[in-house]
Write a protein that holds these residues in place. Structure first.
Motif, PDB file in Angstrom:
ATOM      1  N   GLN A  45       0.946  -1.215  -0.003  1.00  0.00           N
ATOM      2  CA  GLN A  45       0.035   0.135  -0.182  1.00  0.00           C
ATOM      3  C   GLN A  45       0.919   1.254  -0.064  1.00  0.00           C
ATOM      4  OE1 GLN A  45      -3.122  -0.150   3.186  1.00  0.00           O
ATOM      5  NE2 GLN A  45      -4.578  -0.793   1.710  1.00  0.00           N
ATOM      6  N   THR A  46       1.935   1.333   0.798  1.00  0.00           N
ATOM      7  CA  THR A  46       2.951   2.322   0.767  1.00  0.00           C
ATOM      8  C   THR A  46       3.421   2.677  -0.609  1.00  0.00           C
ATOM      9  OG1 THR A  46       3.471   2.001   3.187  1.00  0.00           O
ATOM     10  CG2 THR A  46       4.954   3.508   2.181  1.00  0.00           C
ATOM     11  N   ILE A  47       3.901   1.683  -1.135  1.00  0.00           N
ATOM     12  CA  ILE A  47       4.712   1.947  -2.510  1.00  0.00           C
ATOM     13  C   ILE A  47       3.789   1.787  -3.905  1.00  0.00           C
ATOM     14  CG2 ILE A  47       6.491   0.629  -3.901  1.00  0.00           C
ATOM     15  CD1 ILE A  47       7.719  -0.642  -1.437  1.00  0.00           C
ATOM     16  N   ASN A  48       2.770   1.228  -3.794  1.00  0.00           N
ATOM     17  CA  ASN A  48       1.969   1.150  -4.780  1.00  0.00           C
ATOM     18  C   ASN A  48       0.414   1.929  -4.869  1.00  0.00           C
ATOM     19  OD1 ASN A  48       3.539  -1.787  -4.405  1.00  0.00           O
ATOM     20  ND2 ASN A  48       3.359  -1.186  -6.680  1.00  0.00           N
ATOM     21  N   GLN A  49       0.134   2.101  -3.733  1.00  0.00           N
ATOM     22  CA  GLN A  49      -1.198   2.797  -3.556  1.00  0.00           C
ATOM     23  C   GLN A  49      -1.226   3.834  -2.886  1.00  0.00           C
ATOM     24  OE1 GLN A  49      -3.535  -0.223  -1.495  1.00  0.00           O
ATOM     25  NE2 GLN A  49      -4.116  -0.954  -3.382  1.00  0.00           N
ATOM     26  N   GLU A  50       0.074   4.336  -2.497  1.00  0.00           N
ATOM     27  CA  GLU A  50       0.466   5.816  -1.879  1.00  0.00           C
ATOM     28  C   GLU A  50      -0.549   5.813  -0.651  1.00  0.00           C
ATOM     29  OE1 GLU A  50      -0.386   8.260  -5.256  1.00  0.00           O
ATOM     30  OE2 GLU A  50       1.367   7.348  -6.342  1.00  0.00           O
ATOM     31  N   VAL A  51      -0.910   4.824   0.148  1.00  0.00           N
ATOM     32  CA  VAL A  51      -1.480   4.997   1.354  1.00  0.00           C
ATOM     33  C   VAL A  51      -0.451   5.100   2.477  1.00  0.00           C
ATOM     34  CG1 VAL A  51      -2.868   3.633   3.015  1.00  0.00           C
ATOM     35  CG2 VAL A  51      -3.085   3.076   0.518  1.00  0.00           C
ATOM     36  N   GLU A  52      -0.887   6.304   3.366  1.00  0.00           N
ATOM     37  CA  GLU A  52       0.113   6.448   4.380  1.00  0.00           C
ATOM     38  C   GLU A  52       0.237   5.671   5.553  1.00  0.00           C
ATOM     39  OE1 GLU A  52      -0.045  11.409   4.054  1.00  0.00           O
ATOM     40  OE2 GLU A  52      -1.392  10.433   5.635  1.00  0.00           O
ATOM     41  N   HIS A  53       1.404   5.006   5.670  1.00  0.00           N
ATOM     42  CA  HIS A  53       1.599   4.046   6.666  1.00  0.00           C
ATOM     43  C   HIS A  53       2.772   4.258   7.579  1.00  0.00           C
ATOM     44  CE1 HIS A  53      -1.347   0.866   6.070  1.00  0.00           C
ATOM     45  NE2 HIS A  53      -1.095   1.009   5.000  1.00  0.00           N
ATOM     46  N   TYR A  54       3.856   4.677   6.862  1.00  0.00           N
ATOM     47  CA  TYR A  54       4.919   5.179   7.375  1.00  0.00           C
ATOM     48  C   TYR A  54       5.322   6.547   7.254  1.00  0.00           C
ATOM     49  CZ  TYR A  54       4.850  -0.114   7.840  1.00  0.00           C
ATOM     50  OH  TYR A  54       4.453  -1.083   7.832  1.00  0.00           O
ATOM     51  N   GLY A  55       4.897   7.356   7.701  1.00  0.00           N
ATOM     52  CA  GLY A  55       5.285   8.739   7.550  1.00  0.00           C
ATOM     53  C   GLY A  55       4.180   9.427   6.312  1.00  0.00           C
ATOM     54  N   CYS A  83     -16.288  16.255  -4.044  1.00  0.00           N
ATOM     55  CA  CYS A  83     -15.898  17.388  -3.616  1.00  0.00           C
ATOM     56  C   CYS A  83     -14.012  17.551  -3.846  1.00  0.00           C
ATOM     57  CB  CYS A  83     -15.978  17.193  -2.167  1.00  0.00           C
ATOM     58  SG  CYS A  83     -15.013  15.912  -1.306  1.00  0.00           S
ATOM     59  N   GLY A  84     -13.489  16.696  -4.428  1.00  0.00           N
ATOM     60  CA  GLY A  84     -12.059  16.860  -4.425  1.00  0.00           C
ATOM     61  C   GLY A  84     -11.087  16.574  -3.324  1.00  0.00           C
ATOM     62  N   GLN A  85     -11.779  16.066  -2.220  1.00  0.00           N
ATOM     63  CA  GLN A  85     -11.112  15.701  -1.348  1.00  0.00           C
ATOM     64  C   GLN A  85     -10.214  14.725  -1.498  1.00  0.00           C
ATOM     65  OE1 GLN A  85     -13.395  14.852   2.458  1.00  0.00           O
ATOM     66  NE2 GLN A  85     -11.399  13.699   2.994  1.00  0.00           N
ATOM     67  N   GLU A  86      -9.081  14.690  -0.645  1.00  0.00           N
ATOM     68  CA  GLU A  86      -7.948  13.625  -1.137  1.00  0.00           C
ATOM     69  C   GLU A  86      -8.585  12.180  -0.519  1.00  0.00           C
ATOM     70  OE1 GLU A  86      -4.643  14.730   1.389  1.00  0.00           O
ATOM     71  OE2 GLU A  86      -3.924  16.113   0.028  1.00  0.00           O
ATOM     72  N   LEU A  87      -7.987  11.319  -1.666  1.00  0.00           N
ATOM     73  CA  LEU A  87      -8.252   9.772  -1.574  1.00  0.00           C
ATOM     74  C   LEU A  87      -6.792   9.301  -1.887  1.00  0.00           C
ATOM     75  CD1 LEU A  87     -11.468   8.980  -3.641  1.00  0.00           C
ATOM     76  CD2 LEU A  87     -11.297   9.725  -1.448  1.00  0.00           C
ATOM     77  N   PRO A  88      -6.682   8.056  -1.159  1.00  0.00           N
ATOM     78  CA  PRO A  88      -5.213   7.522  -1.157  1.00  0.00           C
ATOM     79  C   PRO A  88      -4.484   7.696  -2.492  1.00  0.00           C
ATOM     80  CG  PRO A  88      -6.438   6.126   0.338  1.00  0.00           C
ATOM     81  CD  PRO A  88      -7.377   7.135  -0.267  1.00  0.00           C
ATOM     82  N   SER A  89      -5.223   6.945  -3.835  1.00  0.00           N
ATOM     83  CA  SER A  89      -4.836   7.358  -5.069  1.00  0.00           C
ATOM     84  C   SER A  89      -5.626   6.290  -5.822  1.00  0.00           C
ATOM     85  CB  SER A  89      -3.296   6.495  -5.186  1.00  0.00           C
ATOM     86  OG  SER A  89      -3.226   4.898  -4.873  1.00  0.00           O
ATOM     87  N   PRO A  90      -5.537   6.699  -7.347  1.00  0.00           N
ATOM     88  CA  PRO A  90      -6.500   5.831  -8.072  1.00  0.00           C
ATOM     89  C   PRO A  90      -6.127   4.413  -8.012  1.00  0.00           C
ATOM     90  CG  PRO A  90      -5.388   7.748  -9.368  1.00  0.00           C
ATOM     91  CD  PRO A  90      -4.869   7.815  -8.084  1.00  0.00           C
ATOM     92  N   GLN A  94       2.947  11.062   2.967  1.00  0.00           N
ATOM     93  CA  GLN A  94       3.314  10.948   1.436  1.00  0.00           C
ATOM     94  C   GLN A  94       1.954  11.555   0.824  1.00  0.00           C
ATOM     95  OE1 GLN A  94       3.812   6.778   1.222  1.00  0.00           O
ATOM     96  NE2 GLN A  94       2.955   6.741  -0.526  1.00  0.00           N
ATOM     97  N   PRO A  95       2.350  12.122  -0.301  1.00  0.00           N
ATOM     98  CA  PRO A  95       1.158  12.804  -1.083  1.00  0.00           C
ATOM     99  C   PRO A  95       0.107  11.959  -1.493  1.00  0.00           C
ATOM    100  CG  PRO A  95       3.078  12.752  -2.431  1.00  0.00           C
ATOM    101  CD  PRO A  95       3.639  12.247  -1.178  1.00  0.00           C
ATOM    102  N   GLN A  96      -1.263  12.386  -1.276  1.00  0.00           N
ATOM    103  CA  GLN A  96      -2.398  11.541  -1.775  1.00  0.00           C
ATOM    104  C   GLN A  96      -2.924  11.874  -3.035  1.00  0.00           C
ATOM    105  OE1 GLN A  96      -3.567   8.939   1.172  1.00  0.00           O
ATOM    106  NE2 GLN A  96      -1.240   9.170   0.927  1.00  0.00           N
ATOM    107  N   THR A  97      -2.571  10.943  -3.944  1.00  0.00           N
ATOM    108  CA  THR A  97      -2.871  11.568  -5.395  1.00  0.00           C
ATOM    109  C   THR A  97      -4.353  11.318  -5.957  1.00  0.00           C
ATOM    110  OG1 THR A  97      -2.163   9.313  -6.076  1.00  0.00           O
ATOM    111  CG2 THR A  97      -0.506  11.119  -6.152  1.00  0.00           C
ATOM    112  N   GLY A  98      -5.149  10.631  -5.033  1.00  0.00           N
ATOM    113  CA  GLY A  98      -6.527  10.466  -5.408  1.00  0.00           C
ATOM    114  C   GLY A  98      -7.534  11.639  -5.106  1.00  0.00           C
ATOM    115  N   ARG A  99      -8.489  11.746  -5.618  1.00  0.00           N
ATOM    116  CA  ARG A  99      -9.349  12.862  -5.394  1.00  0.00           C
ATOM    117  C   ARG A  99     -10.979  12.471  -5.400  1.00  0.00           C
ATOM    118  NH1 ARG A  99      -5.666  14.664  -3.764  1.00  0.00           N
ATOM    119  NH2 ARG A  99      -4.571  16.615  -4.150  1.00  0.00           N
ATOM    120  N   CYS A 100     -11.768  12.917  -4.550  1.00  0.00           N
ATOM    121  CA  CYS A 100     -12.964  12.483  -4.543  1.00  0.00           C
ATOM    122  C   CYS A 100     -13.687  12.910  -5.665  1.00  0.00           C
ATOM    123  CB  CYS A 100     -13.876  13.055  -3.353  1.00  0.00           C
ATOM    124  SG  CYS A 100     -15.509  12.918  -3.129  1.00  0.00           S
ATOM    125  N   ARG A 101     -14.639  12.222  -6.504  1.00  0.00           N
ATOM    126  CA  ARG A 101     -15.314  12.751  -7.643  1.00  0.00           C
ATOM    127  C   ARG A 101     -16.174  13.824  -7.236  1.00  0.00           C
ATOM    128  NH1 ARG A 101     -16.192   8.987 -12.260  1.00  0.00           N
ATOM    129  NH2 ARG A 101     -17.593  10.021 -13.423  1.00  0.00           N
TER     130      ARG A 101
END
Lengths: 210, 351
Positions: free
Chosen positions: B272-282, B293-300, B284-291
C-alpha cells in the motif's frame, strides 16, 4: 424473540447533534462520535441526515469482506463490530468500500472505528445512546411490530446504489409507497428537476438558507 | 465470491513434515532430542499444521489474496525491489519490534503489549529449539558448559558466572516480563469501562489467563527445584505442559492468530505504501481525489484495486452514466449523495 434494530428517519432530523454528543460519551471510543450528521445540501437547505452503521446483511458487511486481515467481526445476531484492535492494520479498504460512508480511520493508531450498535447496551435490551438521546426520534430503536404500531412510514431495509442492492439490518423510514431507497434513480430525478427548473419549465423554489 | 483454491490440508501436512525433518536434522537423528519434552514437540508439530492450514485459508480470501499476490510480485520486481528493501526495516521497527502504533493508542497499552510480546517471543526462541533438541549443553570439566546449536558447538561459558545464571534463568526473566504485561492487561480489562463493555470472555480474557498460567507454572518449576527440594515438580511440570499445549493449539483459532497475521500483513502495508500511496510510515502525497468534492483519497491505484476486490466478491457499485463508482467518492460525499436522494424522495416532507 423479535429482532430490535434502529430505524433512521432523516425527515425528522433537526440537526441538533444530540446523537453525536451521546455517542461521544461512550467509553469504547472515547470522545469520538460514530454517528455522523450531515447537511444534505448546505447551500439551499437546513435539512440534515444522521448516519449510523447500517449493519449490512446482504451482501454481508462489505467492510468485513474487503478487510485483508479479518479484523471486522460479525456477531451471531448480525451486528458488524468495529475493527478488532489486535488485527487492524489501517489499510482503509473498509473506509472506502462501505456504501454508506460509515467507518472512520485513526491512521496513527492503526485502528478503524465504527458504530457497533452500542452492542454493550443493545445486547442487554437497552437502546443505543443515539436513539436514547434523539429528541425527534429520527433515530428510533425497537422491533418491527413496535414500529408499525407506533410510527408512520414504511421501514425499508433495501438501498440501491446503481447496480448494487444492499439489504441492511438497520432500516430507513420512507413513505408508505416506497419499498427501497434507490439512490441513483432519485439523484437522476433530482438532476432532471433541477435542469427543468433552470430552463423555466418548473417554478424554482427559493433557497431556504442564503 | 471468486476465491482462489489452495490445497490447505496438503500444505499444512507438508509444513508439519518439514518441521519433523528439521527436528530430526537439528537433533542429529533424535540423538539430542529430550524425550521428556516430547509432549511439547508433538504439540508444536500439530500447531504448525493448524496454523499453516488457517494461514492458507486466510490468504485465499479475495482481499488478502490480491495483496498477497501483488505484494510478492512487486517485491520481486526490479523496479520496486530497492524501495521495498529500504522500507522493510522501517516497517518491522514500527509494526513488530517497537509497535509504535500501540503507543499512539496509549502508553499503558504499549508497555503492556511490549511486555507480553517480548515475554512470549523470547520464551519461544528459547523453548522451541530446546524442545526440538536443537540446543544442548555439555560439560567441559571442570566448570564450563559448551553450548551446542543444531548439532554444532557454538561457544563455551562458565557455569557459575553471570552468563550461566542468565542462560539457565532466561525463562524465569521472560515469565516475569510476561506476568507484568498480563497484570497490566488484566487490570485494564477489569477497570476500564470501555473494555468491560466490549470484551468477550473467550476472545479477550481466556488468552490472558492462559499466558498467566504458563508464566506462573513455569516459575513454579524453578521454585520447586531451587527452594522446595523438588516437591510437586511432577505435578507442576505436567500442569505447565497441559497449559502450554492448550495455548499452542489455540493459536490458529482465536486472538493469538494475530501473532501470525501481524508480521504477514506487513506485506499489505508495504504494497500500500509503495504502490497505492497509502500513508503508513510517514506522510506521503495522496494523489486520489473524491469525484464530487475533490477531497484527498489515497490514490487511483488504491481505488481501482478496491473495485476489483469488490467485483471478486460479486459486488458492483457502478452508479452508471458518468457518475463513476461509489468508491470514487469520499465517505462524506457518499452520505450526502444518499441524503440528496432521500431529499428528492421526500420533497417538502424532509423537514
Amino acid at each position: 424473540m423479535p429482532v430490535k434494530t434502529l430505524f433512521v428517519d432523516p425527515s425528522r432530523c433537526i440537526g441538533c447533534r444530540a446523537c453525536e454528543a451521546a455517542c461521544r460519551e461512550c467509553d469504547s471510543h472515547k470522545g469520538e462520535s460514530m454517528v455522523m450528521v450531515d447537511f444534505v445540501d448546505r447551500a439551499t437547505s437546513v435539512a440534515t441526515q444522521p448516519t449510523v452503521c447500517m449493519h449490512c446483511e446482504d451482501p454481508v458487511a462489505p467492510c468485513a469482506q474487503v478487510c485483508p486481515v479479518m479484523a471486522i467481526l460479525i456477531t451471531p445476531d448480525g451486528v458488524v463490530q468495529q475493527a478488532e484492535t489486535s488485527r487492524c492494520i489501517a489499510c482503509r479498504n473498509c473506509v472506502y468500500a462501505c456504501p454508506f460512508g460509515v467507518p472512520k480511520m485513526d491512521a496513527e493508531a492503526r485502528l478503524m472505528k465504527k458504530c457497533n450498535l452500542c452492542y454493550d447496551r443493545t445486547s442487554r435490551g437497552l437502546q443505543p445512546w443515539c436513539a436514547q438521546a434523539c429528541p425527534t426520534q429520527a433515530l428510533w430503536y425497537g422491533d418491527y411490530e413496535e414500529f408499525v404500531n407506533q410510527r408512520r412510514g414504511r421501514a425499508v431495509r433495501h438501498t440501491v446504489f446503481g447496480a448494487q442492492e444492499v439489504r441492511t439490518r438497520v432500516c430507513h423510514v420512507l413513505p408508505e409507497e416506497q419499498s427501497r431507497l434507490d439512490v441513483v434513480a432519485l439523484l437522476k430525478e433530482a438532476q432532471l428537476a433541477a435542469a427543468e427548473a433552470n430552463l423555466g419549465f418548473a417554478p424554482r423554489e427559493e433557497a431556504w438558507v442564503l | 465470491m471468486i476465491r482462489r483454491e489452495l490445497p490447505a490440508a496438503t500444505v499444512a501436512v507438508l509444513a508439519a513434515a518439514v518441521l519433523v525433518l528439521l527436528i530430526s536434522l537439528g537433533s542429529r537423528g533424535f540423538k539430542d532430542f529430550d524425550s521428556a519434552l516430547v509432549g511439547y514437540a508433538v504439540a508444536v508439530i500439530f500447531a504448525t499444521a493448524a496454523i499453516i492450514y488457517r494461514y492458507s485459508l486466510w490468504i485465499t480470501r479475495p482481499p488478502t489474496w490480491r495483496y498477497f499476490k501483488a505484494g510478492w510480485t512487486n517485491f520481486l520486481s526490479w523496479r520496486n525491489f530497492r524501495r521495498y528493501t529500504s522500507l522493510i526495516p522501517v516497517a518491522w521497527w514500527h509494526d513488530i519490534f517497537a509497535q509504535t502504533f500501540i503507543l499512539k493508542r496509549g502508553l499503558q497499552r504499549w508497555v503492556m503489549h511490549m511486555s507480553i510480546f517480548w515475554g512470549v517471543v523470547i520464551s519461544l526462541l528459547i523453548t522451541l529449539p530446546l524442545t526440538f533438541g536443537w540446543i544442548r549443553f555439555t560439560l567441559v570439566p571442570p566448570d564450563s558448559y559448551l553450548f551446542w546449536f543444531f548439532g554444532l558447538p557454538l561457544f563455551q561459558f562458565p557455569i557459575e558466572a553471570g552468563t550461566g545464571f542468565a542462560f539457565f534463568h532466561a525463562l524465569d526473566f521472560t515469565a516475569l516480563l510476561l506476568i507484568l504485561g498480563v497484570a497490566i492487561a488484566l487490570w485494564r480489562r477489569t477497570t476500564e469501562v470501555g473494555l468491560l463493555t466490549t470484551q468477550r470472555f473467550g476472545f479477550d480474557l481466556v488468552p490472558l489467563v492462559l499466558l498467566l498460567a504458563i508464566a506462573v507454572t513455569g516459575l513454579a518449576l524453578t521454585a520447586s527445584s531451587l527452594w522446595w527440594g523438588g516437591r510437586f515438580y511432577w505435578f507442576i511440570s505436567l500442569t505447565h505442559q497441559v497449559v502450554v499445549v492448550g495455548w499452542l493449539l489455540s493459536i490458529p483459532f482465536g486472538k493469538f492468530f494475530h501473532i501470525v497475521e501481524r508480521p504477514a500483513s506487513i506485506g499489505v502495508t508495504l504494497y500500500q505504501t509503495i504502490n497505492q500511496e497509502v500513508e503508513h510510515y510517514g506522510e506521503q502525497p495522496q494523489t486520489g481525489r473524491c469525484r464530487c468534492c475533490g477531497q484527498e483519497l489515497p490514490s487511483p491505484q488504491f481505488v481501482d484495486d478496491l473495485k476489483v476486490t469488490l467485483v471478486d466478491l460479486h459486488q458492483n457499485y457502478d452508479l452508471g452514466d458518468d457518475r463513476g463508482w461509489l468508491q470514487d467518492y469520499c465517505p462524506t460525499c457518499k452520505r450526502v449523495l444518499r441524503g440528496q436522494a432521500y431529499s428528492q424522495l421526500m420533497g417538502k416532507r424532509f423537514l
